[in-house]
Design an enzyme around this catalytic site. Sequence first.
Site, PDB file in Angstrom:
ATOM      1  N   LYS A 159      -1.188  15.747 -10.034  1.00 47.20           N
ATOM      2  CA  LYS A 159      -0.164  15.158 -11.320  1.00 47.20           C
ATOM      3  C   LYS A 159       0.962  16.221 -11.950  1.00 47.20           C
ATOM      4  CE  LYS A 159      -1.261  11.042 -11.805  1.00 47.20           C
ATOM      5  NZ  LYS A 159      -0.129   9.749 -10.889  1.00 47.20           N
ATOM      6  N   TYR A 191      -6.396  15.791  -8.722  1.00 50.99           N
ATOM      7  CA  TYR A 191      -6.179  14.992 -10.148  1.00 50.99           C
ATOM      8  C   TYR A 191      -5.004  15.844 -10.575  1.00 50.99           C
ATOM      9  CZ  TYR A 191      -4.810  11.379 -13.548  1.00 50.99           C
ATOM     10  OH  TYR A 191      -4.059  10.396 -13.974  1.00 50.99           O
ATOM     11  N   ALA A 192      -6.152  16.861 -11.084  1.00 56.54           N
ATOM     12  CA  ALA A 192      -4.689  17.340 -12.056  1.00 56.54           C
ATOM     13  C   ALA A 192      -3.804  18.216 -11.291  1.00 56.54           C
ATOM     14  CB  ALA A 192      -5.565  18.694 -12.660  1.00 56.54           C
ATOM     15  N   ASN A 209       1.110  -1.397   0.009  1.00 60.28           N
ATOM     16  CA  ASN A 209      -0.312  -0.119  -0.244  1.00 60.28           C
ATOM     17  C   ASN A 209       0.991   1.368  -0.049  1.00 60.28           C
ATOM     18  OD1 ASN A 209      -1.706   2.129   0.520  1.00 60.28           O
ATOM     19  ND2 ASN A 209      -3.226   0.976   1.712  1.00 60.28           N
ATOM     20  N   SER A 251       0.610  12.989 -15.593  1.00 59.27           N
ATOM     21  CA  SER A 251      -0.709  12.666 -16.686  1.00 59.27           C
ATOM     22  C   SER A 251       0.052  14.198 -16.977  1.00 59.27           C
ATOM     23  CB  SER A 251      -2.125  12.411 -15.911  1.00 59.27           C
ATOM     24  OG  SER A 251      -2.942  12.942 -16.642  1.00 59.27           O
ATOM     25  N   ASN A 268       3.255   4.098 -10.538  1.00 52.60           N
ATOM     26  CA  ASN A 268       2.371   3.992 -11.297  1.00 52.60           C
ATOM     27  C   ASN A 268       1.574   3.878 -11.129  1.00 52.60           C
ATOM     28  OD1 ASN A 268       1.705   4.224 -13.949  1.00 52.60           O
ATOM     29  ND2 ASN A 268       0.579   2.214 -13.206  1.00 52.60           N
TER      30      ASN A 268
END
Length: 286
Positions: free
Chosen positions: A177, A173-174, A80, A159, A107
């Site tokens: 990343k 998320y954006a 984890n 990403s 990843n």
Amino acid sequence: MSQTNVALYSDLKDKIALVIGAGQSGDPTSRAWGNGAAIAKALVSSGAKVIASDVSLEAAQRTASRIQAEGGFCEAIQLNATLSSDIKRAVNQLVETHHRIDILINNVGLTKTGDPATMSEEAWDAQFQLNLKTTFLTCNAILPIMEKQGSGSIVNNASIAGMKYLGKPQIAYASAKAAVIHFSKITGVMYASKGVRVNSVSPGMVFTPLLEKLGASELPEERETYRKIMDHNVPMGIMGDAFDVANAVAFLASCASRYVVGQNLVVDGGLTESTGTGERIALAKI
């Protein structure tokens, strides 16, 4: 069209590589490969010894089994990556068994729908823990080992969402990343003189089992995310697959990129450089 051919790098032979997030979501019978699984396969194809980790041991074992069936060296472990204690346990075990860590691939990542005005604080924190803190924790545990060795390569999976707005409300998320990209740049510069290279890869629209899962989800917001991804315009006219990402990662892990430090390699068919006026993408055939 999907491709499973991988570029080979002879200097990766017998290198010890830890791939974090090597399992994959979605239908286990799918012929598609997730990014982590494909990265593990690409490294093994060049002769590396891969330790495939995932929060789900079953998922990691599934990846290892696919690779072992083709004669490659791949061990599966449960890890984890949001827990420093779990990472330290796994890293200590790996060093005890293999005596070194040459390659680290981060990843881990998962998007959650939400905009700045409506996303809950809990969802924001969870997204940063999963998409950014995991990169910090693994680097925190492994950088001292690589520094002592005098060599090592780390590739963090970011990403293109961290580079431009993609038309989807995924603010946490954006943002996370984007931070992964910058973390990789700064850390790369800090450790370059110590023989350790740190870079990142930013995939674009890539067809994976996770995307399949979003399309089949019972949650309307996940199906909407799937629809928006499938409707996006990519200048090449096709969607990439996990091996496009894996080949980029293998390049950055190898001596072929020995003079590449702190860079973000974009794998997106030209999407981030376009205005979005190209033809509608075609679904990659898996």
